[in-house]
Design a protein around this motif. Structure first.
Motif, PDB file in Angstrom:
ATOM      1  N   ALA A  79       0.840  -1.194   0.000  1.00  0.00           N
ATOM      2  CA  ALA A  79       0.000   0.000   0.000  1.00  0.00           C
ATOM      3  C   ALA A  79       0.881   1.252   0.000  1.00  0.00           C
ATOM      4  O   ALA A  79       2.111   1.164   0.077  1.00  0.00           O
ATOM      5  N   VAL A  80       0.261   2.418  -0.064  1.00  0.00           N
ATOM      6  CA  VAL A  80       0.997   3.665  -0.292  1.00  0.00           C
ATOM      7  C   VAL A  80       0.822   4.623   0.886  1.00  0.00           C
ATOM      8  O   VAL A  80      -0.303   4.884   1.327  1.00  0.00           O
ATOM      9  N   LEU A 171       4.880   1.862  -6.189  1.00  0.00           N
ATOM     10  CA  LEU A 171       4.756   3.135  -5.483  1.00  0.00           C
ATOM     11  C   LEU A 171       4.788   2.911  -3.977  1.00  0.00           C
ATOM     12  O   LEU A 171       4.082   2.056  -3.448  1.00  0.00           O
ATOM     13  N   ALA A 172       5.619   3.699  -3.281  1.00  0.00           N
ATOM     14  CA  ALA A 172       5.748   3.571  -1.829  1.00  0.00           C
ATOM     15  C   ALA A 172       5.139   4.756  -1.097  1.00  0.00           C
ATOM     16  O   ALA A 172       4.459   4.593  -0.083  1.00  0.00           O
ATOM     17  N   ILE A 173       5.410   5.973  -1.581  1.00  0.00           N
ATOM     18  CA  ILE A 173       4.977   7.195  -0.899  1.00  0.00           C
ATOM     19  C   ILE A 173       4.473   8.202  -1.936  1.00  0.00           C
ATOM     20  O   ILE A 173       5.053   8.330  -3.020  1.00  0.00           O
ATOM     21  N   ILE A 174       3.404   8.894  -1.586  1.00  0.00           N
ATOM     22  CA  ILE A 174       3.022  10.109  -2.315  1.00  0.00           C
ATOM     23  C   ILE A 174       3.310  11.263  -1.371  1.00  0.00           C
ATOM     24  O   ILE A 174       2.710  11.377  -0.305  1.00  0.00           O
ATOM     25  N   LEU A 175       4.254  12.094  -1.762  1.00  0.00           N
ATOM     26  CA  LEU A 175       4.677  13.200  -0.912  1.00  0.00           C
ATOM     27  C   LEU A 175       4.400  14.514  -1.644  1.00  0.00           C
ATOM     28  O   LEU A 175       4.912  14.744  -2.740  1.00  0.00           O
ATOM     29  N   GLY A 186       1.548  15.689  -5.988  1.00  0.00           N
ATOM     30  CA  GLY A 186       2.000  14.517  -5.258  1.00  0.00           C
ATOM     31  C   GLY A 186       3.141  13.825  -5.988  1.00  0.00           C
ATOM     32  O   GLY A 186       2.933  13.177  -7.024  1.00  0.00           O
ATOM     33  N   ALA A 187       4.359  13.980  -5.475  1.00  0.00           N
ATOM     34  CA  ALA A 187       5.513  13.296  -6.059  1.00  0.00           C
ATOM     35  C   ALA A 187       5.414  11.811  -5.728  1.00  0.00           C
ATOM     36  O   ALA A 187       5.258  11.438  -4.568  1.00  0.00           O
ATOM     37  N   MET A 188       5.496  10.979  -6.757  1.00  0.00           N
ATOM     38  CA  MET A 188       5.351   9.534  -6.568  1.00  0.00           C
ATOM     39  C   MET A 188       6.716   8.897  -6.344  1.00  0.00           C
ATOM     40  O   MET A 188       7.477   8.672  -7.291  1.00  0.00           O
ATOM     41  N   LEU A 189       7.014   8.604  -5.088  1.00  0.00           N
ATOM     42  CA  LEU A 189       8.292   8.001  -4.724  1.00  0.00           C
ATOM     43  C   LEU A 189       8.136   6.482  -4.662  1.00  0.00           C
ATOM     44  O   LEU A 189       7.355   5.953  -3.869  1.00  0.00           O
ATOM     45  N   SER A 190       8.875   5.793  -5.504  1.00  0.00           N
ATOM     46  CA  SER A 190       8.824   4.331  -5.518  1.00  0.00           C
ATOM     47  C   SER A 190       9.762   3.753  -4.463  1.00  0.00           C
ATOM     48  O   SER A 190      10.601   4.453  -3.894  1.00  0.00           O
ATOM     49  N   HIS A 191       9.618   2.455  -4.226  1.00  0.00           N
ATOM     50  CA  HIS A 191      10.552   1.773  -3.328  1.00  0.00           C
ATOM     51  C   HIS A 191      11.975   1.879  -3.874  1.00  0.00           C
ATOM     52  O   HIS A 191      12.935   1.995  -3.105  1.00  0.00           O
ATOM     53  N   SER A 192      12.100   1.856  -5.190  1.00  0.00           N
ATOM     54  CA  SER A 192      13.424   1.992  -5.813  1.00  0.00           C
ATOM     55  C   SER A 192      14.009   3.372  -5.543  1.00  0.00           C
ATOM     56  O   SER A 192      15.194   3.490  -5.194  1.00  0.00           O
ATOM     57  N   ASN A 193      13.194   4.425  -5.690  1.00  0.00           N
ATOM     58  CA  ASN A 193      13.680   5.787  -5.414  1.00  0.00           C
ATOM     59  C   ASN A 193      14.234   5.885  -4.002  1.00  0.00           C
ATOM     60  O   ASN A 193      15.328   6.420  -3.787  1.00  0.00           O
ATOM     61  N   LEU A 194      13.475   5.389  -3.029  1.00  0.00           N
ATOM     62  CA  LEU A 194      13.884   5.489  -1.628  1.00  0.00           C
ATOM     63  C   LEU A 194      15.115   4.648  -1.337  1.00  0.00           C
ATOM     64  O   LEU A 194      16.009   5.058  -0.591  1.00  0.00           O
ATOM     65  N   GLY A 376       7.158  10.481 -11.891  1.00  0.00           N
ATOM     66  CA  GLY A 376       6.163  11.491 -12.201  1.00  0.00           C
ATOM     67  C   GLY A 376       5.340  11.890 -10.996  1.00  0.00           C
ATOM     68  O   GLY A 376       5.610  11.478  -9.864  1.00  0.00           O
ATOM     69  N   TYR A 377       4.319  12.705 -11.254  1.00  0.00           N
ATOM     70  CA  TYR A 377       3.416  13.209 -10.218  1.00  0.00           C
ATOM     71  C   TYR A 377       2.073  12.489 -10.301  1.00  0.00           C
ATOM     72  O   TYR A 377       1.617  12.114 -11.378  1.00  0.00           O
ATOM     73  N   TRP A 378       1.452  12.343  -9.144  1.00  0.00           N
ATOM     74  CA  TRP A 378       0.167  11.650  -9.040  1.00  0.00           C
ATOM     75  C   TRP A 378      -0.924  12.449  -9.780  1.00  0.00           C
ATOM     76  O   TRP A 378      -1.221  13.585  -9.427  1.00  0.00           O
ATOM     77  N   ASN A 379      -1.489  11.811 -10.819  1.00  0.00           N
ATOM     78  CA  ASN A 379      -2.612  12.404 -11.569  1.00  0.00           C
ATOM     79  C   ASN A 379      -2.311  13.808 -12.094  1.00  0.00           C
ATOM     80  O   ASN A 379      -3.164  14.695 -12.058  1.00  0.00           O
ATOM     81  N   ARG A 380      -1.098  14.032 -12.580  1.00  0.00           N
ATOM     82  CA  ARG A 380      -0.730  15.342 -13.104  1.00  0.00           C
ATOM     83  C   ARG A 380      -0.064  15.163 -14.474  1.00  0.00           C
ATOM     84  O   ARG A 380       1.147  15.295 -14.617  1.00  0.00           O
ATOM     85  N   GLU A 381      -0.848  14.865 -15.477  1.00  0.00           N
ATOM     86  CA  GLU A 381      -0.297  14.582 -16.801  1.00  0.00           C
ATOM     87  C   GLU A 381       0.468  15.776 -17.365  1.00  0.00           C
ATOM     88  O   GLU A 381       1.542  15.624 -17.943  1.00  0.00           O
ATOM     89  N   GLU A 382      -0.099  16.982 -17.229  1.00  0.00           N
ATOM     90  CA  GLU A 382       0.541  18.155 -17.792  1.00  0.00           C
ATOM     91  C   GLU A 382       1.882  18.429 -17.104  1.00  0.00           C
ATOM     92  O   GLU A 382       2.884  18.758 -17.756  1.00  0.00           O
ATOM     93  N   ALA A 383       1.889  18.299 -15.755  1.00  0.00           N
ATOM     94  CA  ALA A 383       3.133  18.508 -15.009  1.00  0.00           C
ATOM     95  C   ALA A 383       4.183  17.474 -15.407  1.00  0.00           C
ATOM     96  O   ALA A 383       5.375  17.792 -15.503  1.00  0.00           O
ATOM     97  N   ASN A 384       3.754  16.250 -15.663  1.00  0.00           N
ATOM     98  CA  ASN A 384       4.696  15.210 -16.058  1.00  0.00           C
ATOM     99  C   ASN A 384       5.311  15.515 -17.426  1.00  0.00           C
ATOM    100  O   ASN A 384       6.497  15.264 -17.660  1.00  0.00           O
ATOM    101  N   LYS A 385       4.518  16.062 -18.325  1.00  0.00           N
ATOM    102  CA  LYS A 385       5.044  16.421 -19.644  1.00  0.00           C
ATOM    103  C   LYS A 385       6.092  17.529 -19.534  1.00  0.00           C
ATOM    104  O   LYS A 385       7.091  17.520 -20.246  1.00  0.00           O
ATOM    105  N   ASN A 386       5.833  18.483 -18.657  1.00  0.00           N
ATOM    106  CA  ASN A 386       6.693  19.656 -18.556  1.00  0.00           C
ATOM    107  C   ASN A 386       7.920  19.452 -17.676  1.00  0.00           C
ATOM    108  O   ASN A 386       8.860  20.255 -17.729  1.00  0.00           O
ATOM    109  N   SER A 387       7.892  18.405 -16.843  1.00  0.00           N
ATOM    110  CA  SER A 387       8.943  18.242 -15.833  1.00  0.00           C
ATOM    111  C   SER A 387      10.067  17.317 -16.259  1.00  0.00           C
ATOM    112  O   SER A 387      11.056  17.183 -15.542  1.00  0.00           O
TER     113      SER A 387
END
Length: 519
Positions: A79-80, A171-175, A186-194, A376-387
């Protein structure tokens, strides 16, 4: 069933570090065996209450054992974890819960009024209250959801290890991190990222199995979690938790527990060095001090050098979990002002906005690549394209910060493209404050910018044009924001101006405002 994520760390440490202390908070000290058993009980209890793989559970509370147990328990069942800043206002908590789709909220008794206000009209189905401080009761009868006490929840389940498949890329954390448009993302931090960030830290900071790490910054920020807590647990060290920062208390804990490592921000280190007990406290156990957020002022650097200590400074952000660069202590004078070298398993480049890599000493956008960088970011398609930008060398995260690399690869930050204010380690995005103030009928135009502050590094200042026929005072402005935004986001001062300097396209020129009203 195999868990490749952080939810497996403490179980492994139950054997590898058997008999050793894992975490201390106040009068509570847990060995790795005890810590692991409590994590398993919580994981099973959450499963019994319907928390499924991939679902989000939010946590609202200060540093505590329960905070960490929730993080690892959720990691063990796939879970997240969604940690919430305790300094948010009610509407901000509602936004975070709604945006993340959290099904459950675990909250400190000290946060009960904010928790009750925050779950209104969200998907939260159950609230669990942690008895980690004096209860602050909410208005009677307002919470219409099922609620339980954390200790009862733990007692209801077995300590058997949950068996769930968890992959490193899960996905581990939404921060949440404030966006430049005023809408938190919401930055999607995976277990790999951490995991990879922790590996970077123990590689570049040389943490050991005997580390005793004092956490004086809140863990709902990625800095304390990523630069201090998780690397310490990965090595099997001992984490000392403080619910909130107090410089005298920090000194007392260093002496009592023989603390070896502290992760903090310049303001906290300044307050420690200026405390009356600074000179008489035995801090001889300290070996590593790491600092982020902004550069350590020279006078504070000298105060610690006088006692045989130096800092490892760094640059990063939530999106890099958080480490991007680190300035080794040996270069703190030679490369003063630098954010350091890229972490061992991370790459940093400076490019123009087309992605063309710039030569040394030319200013451009700082871009970061590595296994610690979010997808990427949680449910932020436009931000993901630009980032993100992709070329022959892979995908790079666009930080939005301007800087340059010197001839030896040391990064220097020149300016913040995003106009972000860093105040005492807290990120403040002016657009969010400006949006709130724009709701006032008496304001014709507003711009928020950072000004220097001896204690906090930077604080916000609002420049306001009052609408014709209206009157407005500084106190009215600040009172309006109180309760609508977290207190640290509220500007510390207001200046009233006749007009705003603008570009030909009508955009406010903040550099001119800073130059004229920044002193």
């Amino acid at each position: 069933m195999t868990n490749h994520g952080i939810g497996d760390w403490i179980e492994r440490r139950q054997i590898k570090s058997a008999g050793r202390p894992a975490v201390t908070a106040g009068n509570v000290e847990l060995s790795y065996e005890q810590f692991g058993d409590r994590i398993n009980r919580l994981a099973n209890a959450l499963t019994d209450r319907g928390v499924q793989r991939g679902e989000r559970v939010a946590y609202l509370g200060e540093n505590s054992v329960e905070f960490l147990e929730t993080l690892f328990a959720l990691g063990s069942i796939g879970a997240v974890f969604v940690p919430l800043n305790t300094r948010l206002a009610g509407p901000e908590v509602i936004f975070h819960l709604e945006d993340s789709g959290s099904k459950m909220l675990i909250a400190s008794h000290t946060m009960e009024p904010l928790a009750v206000a925050g779950v209104e009209n969200t998907d939260v189905e159950r609230v669990i209250f942690v008895n980690d401080g004096d209860r602050v009761p909410a208005e009677q009868g307002r919470l219409q959801l099922p609620s339980e006490q954390y200790d009862d929840v733990l007692a209801s389940a077995s300590a058997d290890r949950p068996r769930v498949n968890v992959e490193l890329e899960d996905l581990a954390i939404i921060l949440y991190t404030s966006g430049t448009t005023g809408s938190p993302k919401g930055a999607m931090l995976s277990h790999s990222n951490l995991t990879w960030n922790a590996i970077n830290v123990i590689t570049d900071l040389a943490l050991t199995n005997d580390e005793i790490s004092l956490m004086i910054s809140p863990m709902f920020h990625v800095a304390a979690l990523g630069m201090g807590v998780l690397p310490t647990f990965l090595k099997g060290g001992h984490v000392i938790l403080e619910p909130r920062f107090d410089p005298g208390r920090a000194l007392e804990l260093v002496e009592r527990h023989k603390v070896t490592f502290i992760s903090g921000v310049p303001t906290t280190y300044q307050m420690i060095a200026e405390h009356p007990d600074w000179e008489k406290t035995d801090i001889s156990s300290l070996q590593s001090l790491t600092c982020g957020g902004s550069a350590v002022p020279l006078r504070i650097l000298e105060a610690y050098e006088d006692r045989g200590l130096s800092f490892t400074m760094g640059y990063g952000m939530t999106e890099t979990a958080p480490g991007a660069t680190t300035l080794p202590a040996r270069y703190s004078r030679e490369k003063m002002g630098s954010a350091g070298l890229a972490h061992f398993h991370t790459h940093v480049r400076v490019a123009d906005f087309d992605g063309s890599v710039l030569p040394p000493n030319e200013v451009g956008e700082v871009q970061i690549q590595g296994p610690n960088v979010i997808q990427g970011y949680w449910n932020r398609e436009e931000a993901n394209k630009n980032s993100f930008i992709t070329d022959d060398s892979g995908t790079w995260f666009r930080s939005g910060d301007m800087g340059y690399l010197d001839d030896e690869g040391f990064l220097f930050i020149s300016d913040r493209l995003k106009d972000m204010i860093i105040s005492g380690g807290e990120n403040i995005y002016p657009a969010q404050v400006e949006q709130e103030l724009a709701q006032l009928d008496s304001i014709a135009a507003v711009a928020v910018f950072g000004v220097a502050d001896e204690k906090w590094g930077e604080v916000g200042r609002a420049a306001i044009v009052v609408r014709e026929g209206h009157e407005l005072t500084e106190q009215e402005v600040l009172s309006y924001l109180d309760g609508r935004l977290a207190r640290y986001k509220i500007p510390k001062s207001v200046v009233f101006v006749d007009d705003m300097p603008r570009t030909a396209s009508g955009k406010i020129r903040k550099p001119q405002l800073r130059e004229k009203y920044g002193n």
